[in-house]
Design a protein around this motif. Structure first.
Motif, PDB file in Angstrom:
ATOM      1  N   THR A 153       0.880  -1.251   0.105  1.00 35.71           N
ATOM      2  CA  THR A 153       0.225  -0.250  -0.065  1.00 35.71           C
ATOM      3  C   THR A 153       0.925   1.147  -0.040  1.00 35.71           C
ATOM      4  OG1 THR A 153      -1.641  -1.103   0.997  1.00 35.71           O
ATOM      5  CG2 THR A 153      -1.699   1.315   1.385  1.00 35.71           C
ATOM      6  N   GLU A 162      -5.755   4.182 -11.904  1.00 42.59           N
ATOM      7  CA  GLU A 162      -6.217   2.983 -10.708  1.00 42.59           C
ATOM      8  C   GLU A 162      -6.129   3.801  -9.397  1.00 42.59           C
ATOM      9  OE1 GLU A 162      -4.028  -0.295 -11.066  1.00 42.59           O
ATOM     10  OE2 GLU A 162      -4.646  -1.003 -13.072  1.00 42.59           O
ATOM     11  N   SER A 163      -5.313   4.992  -9.398  1.00 43.75           N
ATOM     12  CA  SER A 163      -5.009   5.430  -7.869  1.00 43.75           C
ATOM     13  C   SER A 163      -5.194   6.992  -7.985  1.00 43.75           C
ATOM     14  CB  SER A 163      -3.988   5.085  -7.209  1.00 43.75           C
ATOM     15  OG  SER A 163      -3.528   5.464  -6.167  1.00 43.75           O
ATOM     16  N   LYS A 191      -9.500   3.659   4.022  1.00 42.81           N
ATOM     17  CA  LYS A 191      -8.262   2.557   3.504  1.00 42.81           C
ATOM     18  C   LYS A 191      -8.039   1.306   4.427  1.00 42.81           C
ATOM     19  CE  LYS A 191      -3.066   2.897   4.420  1.00 42.81           C
ATOM     20  NZ  LYS A 191      -2.635   2.029   2.960  1.00 42.81           N
TER      21      LYS A 191
END
Length: 229
Positions: free
Chosen positions: A45, A70-71, A169
């Protein structure tokens, strides 16, 4: 502890930036090319990426596009391309900031901290995190429920405020350990489970059916509410 991935094909730059990141309290990951960077992103992560645009295999621009698809993690370009068009293009494809080589490591650390603050990934000190009847005053290190103060151990407090600071998260046990450990702490992943169990007893209405600290099986834990500062 925020994790920062440094992607650069120059070993000296990797070593210098990694050293400064670790001295500044970050977990530093490194990759020498785009392939290694993608592998690191799959295994870890990552909260922020420092990205050289001139890589030997996959270009920094292409890697930036892939990550950004994607992020939404902050991406700071580290580039020797000083022409305006290259910089504008890097920002256009998804980078959040840039530094030109050669750069000051101290200035780079300041940019990392600023980018993490903007993304919500910085320290939570000085904030009051709330979710329904649960509140964590991080300046005074006071946690309360329905206005009544709760007595938490230092590690329970650190775990709770960590999870509340990033409600969407999923934190692995190793990441939680990285965030709460100190010189006296030598716990292992199952110790985290014990802290979570005790914390649930204190903050949940029903510890067997928690609403605040949720288990994500095979991955770790996350905060179940929408905590807001």
């Amino acid at each position: 502890m925020n994790a920062v991935l440094v992607v650069d094909d120059e070993p000296k730059i990797l070593d210098i930036v990694k050293s400064y990141l670790e001295k500044s309290g970050y977990r530093a990951l490194t990759a020498k090319n785009g392939k290694e960077a993608l592998a690191a992103l799959q295994r870890n992560t990552v909260d922020l990426m420092l990205l050289d645009l001139m890589l030997p295999d996959l270009s920094g621009e292409e890697l930036c596009r892939r990550v950004r698809s994607e992020s939404d993690m902050p991406i700071i370009m580290m580039t020797a391309k000083v022409d305006e068009e290259s910089i504008i293009n890097g920002l256009r494809i998804g980078a959040d900031d840039y530094v030109t080589k050669p750069f000051s490591p101290r200035q780079l650390m300041a940019r990392v901290a600023a980018a993490l603050r903007r993304s919500g990934g910085g320290p939570v000190e000085g904030r009051v995190l709330t979710c329904d009847v649960l509140s964590a005053d991080t300046e005074n290190r006071r946690v309360s429920k329905n206005g009544a103060a709760l007595t938490l151990t230092p590690n329970e407090y650190k775990i709770l405020t960590l999870l509340m600071s990033r409600p969407h998260k999923i934190f692995t046990r190793d990441e939680i350990i990285d965030n709460i450990k100190n010189e006296e702490y030598d716990g292992f992943d199952r110790t985290i489970d014990s802290h979570i169990k005790n914390l649930r007893q204190k903050i949940e209405d029903d510890a067997r059916n928690p609403r605040y600290i949720l288990t994500v099986y095979g991955m770790g834990y996350r905060f179940g509410g929408e905590a807001s500062p």
